[in-house]
Scaffold this active site. Structure first.
Site, mmCIF file in Angstrom:
data_model
loop_
_atom_site.group_PDB
_atom_site.id
_atom_site.type_symbol
_atom_site.label_atom_id
_atom_site.label_comp_id
_atom_site.label_asym_id
_atom_site.label_seq_id
_atom_site.Cartn_x
_atom_site.Cartn_y
_atom_site.Cartn_z
ATOM 1 N N SER A 233 -1.134 13.200 -7.571
ATOM 2 C CA SER A 233 -1.642 12.279 -6.552
ATOM 3 C C SER A 233 -0.770 11.029 -6.431
ATOM 4 O O SER A 233 0.084 10.964 -5.556
ATOM 5 C CB SER A 233 -3.088 11.923 -6.849
ATOM 6 O OG SER A 233 -3.657 11.331 -5.708
ATOM 7 N N ARG A 234 -0.936 10.062 -7.305
ATOM 8 C CA ARG A 234 -0.063 8.885 -7.324
ATOM 9 C C ARG A 234 0.102 8.461 -8.774
ATOM 10 O O ARG A 234 -0.862 8.473 -9.558
ATOM 11 C CB ARG A 234 -0.652 7.729 -6.506
ATOM 12 C CG ARG A 234 -0.529 7.887 -4.998
ATOM 13 C CD ARG A 234 0.915 7.852 -4.500
ATOM 14 N NE ARG A 234 1.033 8.010 -3.051
ATOM 15 C CZ ARG A 234 1.202 9.167 -2.418
ATOM 16 N NH1 ARG A 234 1.291 10.302 -3.096
ATOM 17 N NH2 ARG A 234 1.310 9.193 -1.093
ATOM 18 N N ASP A 258 3.713 15.182 -11.138
ATOM 19 C CA ASP A 258 4.581 15.230 -9.963
ATOM 20 C C ASP A 258 4.873 13.824 -9.456
ATOM 21 O O ASP A 258 5.692 13.647 -8.553
ATOM 22 C CB ASP A 258 3.904 16.051 -8.853
ATOM 23 C CG ASP A 258 4.803 16.227 -7.640
ATOM 24 O OD1 ASP A 258 5.965 16.653 -7.829
ATOM 25 O OD2 ASP A 258 4.368 15.925 -6.506
ATOM 26 N N GLU A 263 8.142 5.393 -9.931
ATOM 27 C CA GLU A 263 9.071 6.386 -9.357
ATOM 28 C C GLU A 263 9.968 5.821 -8.260
ATOM 29 O O GLU A 263 11.017 6.383 -7.947
ATOM 30 C CB GLU A 263 8.301 7.592 -8.820
ATOM 31 C CG GLU A 263 7.469 7.311 -7.575
ATOM 32 C CD GLU A 263 6.718 8.546 -7.081
ATOM 33 O OE1 GLU A 263 6.026 9.201 -7.882
ATOM 34 O OE2 GLU A 263 6.833 8.855 -5.876
ATOM 35 N N HIS A 295 7.987 14.309 -7.264
ATOM 36 C CA HIS A 295 7.148 14.120 -6.065
ATOM 37 C C HIS A 295 7.461 15.189 -5.010
ATOM 38 O O HIS A 295 7.818 14.884 -3.877
ATOM 39 C CB HIS A 295 7.350 12.707 -5.489
ATOM 40 C CG HIS A 295 6.162 12.232 -4.700
ATOM 41 N ND1 HIS A 295 5.681 10.948 -4.777
ATOM 42 C CD2 HIS A 295 5.346 12.860 -3.822
ATOM 43 C CE1 HIS A 295 4.642 10.808 -3.978
ATOM 44 N NE2 HIS A 295 4.415 11.972 -3.388
ATOM 45 N N GLN A 296 7.314 16.432 -5.419
ATOM 46 C CA GLN A 296 7.652 17.527 -4.516
ATOM 47 C C GLN A 296 6.457 18.403 -4.150
ATOM 48 O O GLN A 296 6.624 19.458 -3.538
ATOM 49 C CB GLN A 296 8.750 18.409 -5.133
ATOM 50 C CG GLN A 296 8.276 19.257 -6.329
ATOM 51 C CD GLN A 296 9.325 20.237 -6.816
ATOM 52 O OE1 GLN A 296 10.301 19.844 -7.432
ATOM 53 N NE2 GLN A 296 9.142 21.513 -6.537
HETATM 54 P P1 NAI Z 1 -8.745 12.775 0.730
HETATM 55 O O1 NAI Z 1 -8.930 11.426 1.337
HETATM 56 O O2 NAI Z 1 -9.102 13.984 1.529
HETATM 57 O O3 NAI Z 1 -9.568 12.859 -0.653
HETATM 58 C C1 NAI Z 1 -9.623 11.839 -1.588
HETATM 59 C C2 NAI Z 1 -10.985 11.943 -2.291
HETATM 60 O O4 NAI Z 1 -11.015 10.973 -3.341
HETATM 61 C C3 NAI Z 1 -12.173 11.647 -1.369
HETATM 62 O O5 NAI Z 1 -13.100 12.712 -1.445
HETATM 63 C C4 NAI Z 1 -12.747 10.335 -1.912
HETATM 64 O O6 NAI Z 1 -14.160 10.259 -1.783
HETATM 65 C C5 NAI Z 1 -12.323 10.423 -3.375
HETATM 66 N N1 NAI Z 1 -12.296 9.130 -4.040
HETATM 67 C C6 NAI Z 1 -11.718 7.977 -3.617
HETATM 68 N N2 NAI Z 1 -11.897 7.007 -4.539
HETATM 69 C C7 NAI Z 1 -12.617 7.556 -5.561
HETATM 70 C C8 NAI Z 1 -13.123 7.062 -6.797
HETATM 71 N N3 NAI Z 1 -12.910 5.808 -7.163
HETATM 72 N N4 NAI Z 1 -13.795 7.919 -7.596
HETATM 73 C C9 NAI Z 1 -14.010 9.207 -7.242
HETATM 74 N N5 NAI Z 1 -13.550 9.732 -6.073
HETATM 75 C C10 NAI Z 1 -12.873 8.915 -5.243
HETATM 76 O O7 NAI Z 1 -7.232 12.821 0.249
HETATM 77 P P2 NAI Z 1 -6.337 14.122 0.000
HETATM 78 O O8 NAI Z 1 -5.704 14.557 1.266
HETATM 79 O O9 NAI Z 1 -7.101 15.104 -0.799
HETATM 80 O O10 NAI Z 1 -5.150 13.485 -0.894
HETATM 81 C C11 NAI Z 1 -5.406 12.923 -2.162
HETATM 82 C C12 NAI Z 1 -4.176 12.186 -2.627
HETATM 83 O O11 NAI Z 1 -3.126 13.106 -2.900
HETATM 84 C C13 NAI Z 1 -3.545 11.230 -1.591
HETATM 85 O O12 NAI Z 1 -4.214 9.975 -1.574
HETATM 86 C C14 NAI Z 1 -2.136 11.103 -2.086
HETATM 87 O O13 NAI Z 1 -2.061 10.012 -2.977
HETATM 88 C C15 NAI Z 1 -1.899 12.404 -2.870
HETATM 89 N N6 NAI Z 1 -0.876 13.233 -2.245
HETATM 90 C C16 NAI Z 1 0.215 13.600 -2.992
HETATM 91 C C17 NAI Z 1 1.214 14.383 -2.462
HETATM 92 C C18 NAI Z 1 2.402 14.837 -3.269
HETATM 93 O O14 NAI Z 1 3.374 15.347 -2.689
HETATM 94 N N7 NAI Z 1 2.396 14.694 -4.586
HETATM 95 C C19 NAI Z 1 1.160 14.803 -1.050
HETATM 96 C C20 NAI Z 1 -0.057 14.422 -0.363
HETATM 97 C C21 NAI Z 1 -1.019 13.648 -0.948
#
Ligand code: NAI
Length: 333
Positions: A233-234, A258, A263, A295-296
């Site tokens: 995620s991050r 990842d 980074e 980060h892929q």
């Molecule tokens: P999304 O917005 O669909 O889901 C995030 C979920 O986290 C939501 O259900 C929300 O309610 C929950 N959430 C937020 N704060 C919370 C907390 N404090 N406690 C519990 N749950 C909490 O986002 P999606 O599309 O699933 O992406 C998630 C993350 O993945 C992105 O924010 C991004 O950082 C990361 N990501 C990484 C990529 C990579 O290449 N490594 C590519 C795309 C996204």
């Protein structure tokens, strides 16, 4: 619209040129990242297109705004690298790509689990050296193991379903419960319970002030001995210093990462002929039970195609005055 495209990579440039044939924007590709120092390159560009490691802090935003930029088109889902308060105060619109392929990221998380567990990365190196020994390569069955998913939004939900398909017991934690997952028999529990019961923990929450270091020393201490921690995620969801201590003590069994807290300026770059200056990253790379990718997780054909299309569509929507359905709203940060 005139677009200053920052942090351009070879894997995406042709794709944008091709996709842009149907949009007709005027794109200038810059390889450099967008920072305070490079912000002047965006002068006279009403749109800046930025990636995850561009630094859209107060100084950069003030500079691009003063030079005529009105729209920031993020080619990412996450927007934690943008100072949204400042962007708002300056009247800069910020659009993103909220969904492009949750499967790409979820499947990469699974790839990290399988590789770490069955030590594929180590086995591959061994056999190439003519070492066909199996010692040190013992893994475990995923079947019936408990997997904790923190964040069951788009990516976490796909990930949870894949792991349920392996016959794992999936525990979830989120502020909002996903009815599909409940129907699939996935159980929502408190964060404490998830940390204490899971054999594998995977992070899928966005990075916010609330989730920064959600995995810190205290959280790590609650986890099972030998737990596998996966982060696609991050980076800053994990306190790296605490993770390294826990790896050194042998409490954490495996880490699949990842993303990494620091980074920016490292990931996406070829630094193979340089001395790595980041001591924490260098330390992480010494552990045999840590698997790092740069980060892929998003990097599939399908995801890249969707990101390019949505990014250019977001820019066209702004240009012709359509509603910006992918605008980062003030309430969201
Ligand atoms: P999304 O917005 O669909 O889901 C995030 C979920 O986290 C939501 O259900 C929300 O309610 C929950 N959430 C937020 N704060 C919370 C907390 N404090 N406690 C519990 N749950 C909490 O986002 P999606 O599309 O699933 O992406 C998630 C993350 O993945 C992105 O924010 C991004 O950082 C990361 N990501 C990484 C990529 C990579 O290449 N490594 C590519 C795309 C996204």
């Amino acid at each position: 619209m005139k677009i200053a495209f920052f942090d351009t990579h070879q894997f995406e440039r042709n794709l944008y040129e091709k996709e842009n044939e149907q949009f007709g924007h005027s794109i200038t590709f810059f390889e450099t990242r967008l920072t305070e120092q490079t912000a002047n390159l965006a002068a006279q560009y009403p749109c800046v297109c930025a990636f995850v490691n561009d630094r859209l802090d107060s100084r950069t935003l003030n500079s691009i705004s003063a030079n005529g930029t009105r729209l920031i088109a993020l080619r990412s889902a996450g927007f934690n690298h943008v100072d949204m308060k400042v962007a708002c105060d300056l009247g800069l619109h910020v659009v993103r790509v909220p969904e492009y392929s949750p499967h790409a990221v979820a499947e990469h998380a699974v790839a990290l689990i399988l590789s770490l567990n069955r030590k594929i990365h180590r086995a591959h190196n061994r056999v190439r050296e003519g070492n066909f020994s199996l010692d040190g390569l013992v893994g475990f069955d995923l079947y019936k193991k408990t997997v904790g998913v923190i964040g069951t939004g788009k990516i976490g939900a796909v990930f949870a379903k894949i792991l349920a398909g392996f016959g794992c017991q999936v525990l979830a934690n989120d502020r909002v419960q996903n009815s599909d997952l409940l129907t699939a028999g996935i159980q929502y529990v408190s964060l404490e319970e998830l940390l204490g019961k899971s054999d594998i923990i995977s992070l899928h929450v966005p990075l916010t002030p609330e989730t920064r270091h959600i995995i810190d020393e205290k959280a790590l201490a609650r986890t099972k001995l030998g737990v596998m921690l996966i982060n696609t995620s991050r980076g800053a969801l994990i306190d790296t210093r605490a993770l390294i201590q826990s790896l050194k003590s042998g409490h954490i069994g495996y880490a699949g990462l990842d993303v990494y807290e620091e980074e920016e300026g490292i990931f996406f770059e070829n630094l193979s002929d340089q001395v790595l200056q980041d001591d924490q990253l260098a330390r992480l790379l010494t552990f045999p039970n840590v698997l790092l990718t740069s980060h892929q997780a998003f990097l599939t054909k399908e995801a890249l195609g969707n990101i390019a299309h949505t990014t250019l569509q977001n820019i066209s929507d702004f240009e012709i005055g359509n509603i910006l359905s992918n605008e980062v709203c003030v309430q969201r940060f």
